[in-house]
Design a protein around this motif. Sequence first.
Motif, PDB file in Angstrom:
ATOM      1  N   PRO A   1      20.267  -5.247  18.136  1.00  0.00           N
ATOM      2  CA  PRO A   1      20.101  -4.177  17.132  1.00  0.00           C
ATOM      3  C   PRO A   1      21.443  -3.401  16.647  1.00  0.00           C
ATOM      4  CG  PRO A   1      19.593  -3.347  19.281  1.00  0.00           C
ATOM      5  CD  PRO A   1      20.143  -4.659  19.390  1.00  0.00           C
ATOM      6  N   PHE A   2      21.232  -3.263  15.206  1.00  0.00           N
ATOM      7  CA  PHE A   2      22.189  -2.302  14.621  1.00  0.00           C
ATOM      8  C   PHE A   2      21.704  -1.330  14.044  1.00  0.00           C
ATOM      9  CE2 PHE A   2      23.957  -6.971  14.597  1.00  0.00           C
ATOM     10  CZ  PHE A   2      25.107  -6.682  15.125  1.00  0.00           C
ATOM     11  N   SER A   3      22.318  -0.061  13.616  1.00  0.00           N
ATOM     12  CA  SER A   3      22.026   0.951  13.015  1.00  0.00           C
ATOM     13  C   SER A   3      21.983   0.475  11.520  1.00  0.00           C
ATOM     14  CB  SER A   3      23.125   2.031  13.063  1.00  0.00           C
ATOM     15  OG  SER A   3      24.356   1.815  12.228  1.00  0.00           O
TER      16      SER A   3
ATOM     17  N   ALA B   1      13.799  -1.446   7.931  1.00  0.00           N
ATOM     18  CA  ALA B   1      13.520  -0.225   8.587  1.00  0.00           C
ATOM     19  C   ALA B   1      12.140   0.267   8.928  1.00  0.00           C
ATOM     20  CB  ALA B   1      14.304   1.200   8.068  1.00  0.00           C
ATOM     21  N   SER B   2      11.444  -0.060   7.648  1.00  0.00           N
ATOM     22  CA  SER B   2       9.940   0.109   7.378  1.00  0.00           C
ATOM     23  C   SER B   2       9.032  -0.760   8.411  1.00  0.00           C
ATOM     24  CB  SER B   2       9.556  -0.080   6.015  1.00  0.00           C
ATOM     25  OG  SER B   2       8.015   0.201   5.780  1.00  0.00           O
TER      26      SER B   2
ATOM     27  N   HIS C   1       0.869  -1.227   0.182  1.00  0.00           N
ATOM     28  CA  HIS C   1      -0.161   0.173   0.026  1.00  0.00           C
ATOM     29  C   HIS C   1       0.977   1.295   0.245  1.00  0.00           C
ATOM     30  CE1 HIS C   1       1.115  -0.634   4.181  1.00  0.00           C
ATOM     31  NE2 HIS C   1       0.589   0.683   4.604  1.00  0.00           N
ATOM     32  N   LEU C   2       2.117   1.273   0.293  1.00  0.00           N
ATOM     33  CA  LEU C   2       3.051   2.391   0.460  1.00  0.00           C
ATOM     34  C   LEU C   2       3.731   2.509  -1.031  1.00  0.00           C
ATOM     35  CD1 LEU C   2       4.661   1.265   3.635  1.00  0.00           C
ATOM     36  CD2 LEU C   2       2.987   3.264   3.263  1.00  0.00           C
ATOM     37  N   ASP C   3       3.960   3.778  -1.155  1.00  0.00           N
ATOM     38  CA  ASP C   3       4.433   4.391  -2.571  1.00  0.00           C
ATOM     39  C   ASP C   3       6.052   4.677  -2.519  1.00  0.00           C
ATOM     40  OD1 ASP C   3       4.244   6.540  -1.497  1.00  0.00           O
ATOM     41  OD2 ASP C   3       3.010   7.341  -2.934  1.00  0.00           O
ATOM     42  N   LEU C   4       6.726   4.335  -1.173  1.00  0.00           N
ATOM     43  CA  LEU C   4       8.116   4.742  -1.190  1.00  0.00           C
ATOM     44  C   LEU C   4       8.653   4.257   0.072  1.00  0.00           C
ATOM     45  CD1 LEU C   4       8.854   8.495  -0.114  1.00  0.00           C
ATOM     46  CD2 LEU C   4       6.551   7.491   0.079  1.00  0.00           C
ATOM     47  N   GLY C   5      10.000   4.116   0.205  1.00  0.00           N
ATOM     48  CA  GLY C   5      10.623   3.493   1.496  1.00  0.00           C
ATOM     49  C   GLY C   5      10.307   2.090   1.847  1.00  0.00           C
ATOM     50  N   THR C   6      10.167   1.214   0.863  1.00  0.00           N
ATOM     51  CA  THR C   6      10.089  -0.166   1.201  1.00  0.00           C
ATOM     52  C   THR C   6      10.867  -1.031   0.386  1.00  0.00           C
ATOM     53  OG1 THR C   6       8.216  -0.230  -0.465  1.00  0.00           O
ATOM     54  CG2 THR C   6       7.561   0.143   1.802  1.00  0.00           C
TER      55      THR C   6
ATOM     56  N   GLY D   1      27.921 -15.658  17.339  1.00  0.00           N
ATOM     57  CA  GLY D   1      27.231 -15.944  18.461  1.00  0.00           C
ATOM     58  C   GLY D   1      25.910 -15.288  18.868  1.00  0.00           C
ATOM     59  N   ILE D   2      25.675 -14.332  17.889  1.00  0.00           N
ATOM     60  CA  ILE D   2      24.400 -13.418  18.167  1.00  0.00           C
ATOM     61  C   ILE D   2      23.625 -13.320  16.730  1.00  0.00           C
ATOM     62  CG2 ILE D   2      25.715 -12.130  19.749  1.00  0.00           C
ATOM     63  CD1 ILE D   2      25.900  -9.773  17.292  1.00  0.00           C
ATOM     64  N   ILE D   3      22.425 -12.916  16.696  1.00  0.00           N
ATOM     65  CA  ILE D   3      21.514 -12.772  15.658  1.00  0.00           C
ATOM     66  C   ILE D   3      21.066 -11.114  15.655  1.00  0.00           C
ATOM     67  CG2 ILE D   3      19.511 -13.668  16.779  1.00  0.00           C
ATOM     68  CD1 ILE D   3      18.592 -14.329  14.062  1.00  0.00           C
ATOM     69  N   GLY D   4      21.328 -10.584  14.393  1.00  0.00           N
ATOM     70  CA  GLY D   4      20.769  -9.011  14.650  1.00  0.00           C
ATOM     71  C   GLY D   4      20.532  -8.285  13.385  1.00  0.00           C
ATOM     72  N   SER D   5      19.925  -7.355  13.273  1.00  0.00           N
ATOM     73  CA  SER D   5      19.757  -6.445  12.053  1.00  0.00           C
ATOM     74  C   SER D   5      19.354  -5.169  12.584  1.00  0.00           C
ATOM     75  CB  SER D   5      18.653  -6.997  11.024  1.00  0.00           C
ATOM     76  OG  SER D   5      18.856  -6.325   9.887  1.00  0.00           O
ATOM     77  N   ASN D   6      18.669  -4.341  11.772  1.00  0.00           N
ATOM     78  CA  ASN D   6      18.093  -3.022  12.014  1.00  0.00           C
ATOM     79  C   ASN D   6      16.702  -3.098  12.489  1.00  0.00           C
ATOM     80  OD1 ASN D   6      17.718  -3.442   9.380  1.00  0.00           O
ATOM     81  ND2 ASN D   6      17.297  -1.386   8.917  1.00  0.00           N
ATOM     82  N   PHE D   7      16.485  -4.066  13.300  1.00  0.00           N
ATOM     83  CA  PHE D   7      15.207  -4.100  14.116  1.00  0.00           C
ATOM     84  C   PHE D   7      15.743  -3.941  15.515  1.00  0.00           C
ATOM     85  CE2 PHE D   7      14.253  -7.716  11.032  1.00  0.00           C
ATOM     86  CZ  PHE D   7      13.195  -6.791  10.341  1.00  0.00           C
ATOM     87  N   LYS D   8      14.679  -3.278  16.363  1.00  0.00           N
ATOM     88  CA  LYS D   8      14.851  -3.293  17.761  1.00  0.00           C
ATOM     89  C   LYS D   8      14.430  -4.538  18.614  1.00  0.00           C
ATOM     90  CE  LYS D   8      12.582   0.629  18.114  1.00  0.00           C
ATOM     91  NZ  LYS D   8      12.277   0.753  16.734  1.00  0.00           N
ATOM     92  N   ARG D   9      14.859  -4.856  19.668  1.00  0.00           N
ATOM     93  CA  ARG D   9      14.718  -6.318  20.193  1.00  0.00           C
ATOM     94  C   ARG D   9      13.141  -6.186  20.362  1.00  0.00           C
ATOM     95  NH1 ARG D   9      15.584  -7.753  24.758  1.00  0.00           N
ATOM     96  NH2 ARG D   9      16.525  -9.708  24.670  1.00  0.00           N
ATOM     97  N   ASP D  10      12.398  -5.333  20.918  1.00  0.00           N
ATOM     98  CA  ASP D  10      10.867  -5.535  21.077  1.00  0.00           C
ATOM     99  C   ASP D  10      10.204  -5.120  19.824  1.00  0.00           C
ATOM    100  OD1 ASP D  10      11.668  -2.855  20.835  1.00  0.00           O
ATOM    101  OD2 ASP D  10      10.569  -2.208  22.773  1.00  0.00           O
ATOM    102  N   ASP D  11      10.798  -4.930  18.624  1.00  0.00           N
ATOM    103  CA  ASP D  11      10.110  -4.742  17.577  1.00  0.00           C
ATOM    104  C   ASP D  11       9.125  -6.061  17.335  1.00  0.00           C
ATOM    105  OD1 ASP D  11      10.918  -1.938  16.833  1.00  0.00           O
ATOM    106  OD2 ASP D  11      12.137  -2.794  15.791  1.00  0.00           O
TER     107      ASP D  11
END
Length: 295
Positions: A230-232, A258-259, A113-118, A162-172
């Motif tokens: 989480p990473f930037s 990020a979206s 449904h979004l037209d940008l940023g995805t 030994g970790i897993i992560g991306s640009n999500f926050k832990r509570d996302d």
Amino acid sequence: MKIVVTGSLGNISKPLTKILTANTHQVVVISSSTDRREDIEKTGATAAIGSIDDVLFLNATFQGADAVYLMIPPNFKEFNSLGYYKRIAENYRKAIQNSGVEQIVFLSSWGAHLDLGTGTILGSHHAEFILNELDAVHKTYIRPVSFYYNLLNYIEMIKNTGIIGSNFKRDDKIAWVHPEDIAQAVSEELMVRAEESTRIRYVASDEKTAAETAHILGQAIDRPDLDWVPFSDADVEKSLKERGLPEKFAQDLVAINASISSGRMGEDYEKNKPELGNIKLEQYAREFAKAFHQQ
């Protein structure tokens, strides 16, 4: 019913084909590979070997079909992913119009449904727009959430750091889906034509936070302390490029995450939330563990 399935015997198309043939429908599966012919025929379907870039081939294959399942397969050779999505969607539109097919089910995505940023999901937005030109055709847009099997991309990180992560926050909160639950939803839409001319159906199997996701996967691979870090956006993009991913693809993946993290990706999903499917993250974690130990 005669139903045409695109996507060869991929993660969704294979279980979909099995469901449809089990319900005694006449199924034609499109594949670009002659090597797939025998496997397709083993499912009880007929193979149509050709390219979705060939409108004349699509015209001929769609002739006489009651319904068609459309998907645009990933093509990492196409640097301009948006142009690729638009081209294939336009090919489908022309072939549906020329062949007289009256019902389609298109594999889109949440965030369409979004037209940008995805990132690459913007392709689904434009594909829906192009297919909407088929005024006389009943259209269902299947919008699955994040695929479980995307988690396989983190195996190398887990083993090395030994970790897993991306640009999500832990509570996302992340909505996850299994291809078999998508296939079930697609089959239901193909076998029963919706009353409305255009229908949107979201498909999800489970919802977990990033931290919960890490914990469940960790339990499955005997790493109970596995945590989500989480990473930037910048750090994730840099890491992806260092692993050899082209800059545009790295930017697209960062934009997708990020979206999701911001809630933009799921805003329409939250308003039209479906009943969750059968395959929960704990069940998928067994598949993940098998792949993890094989690498």
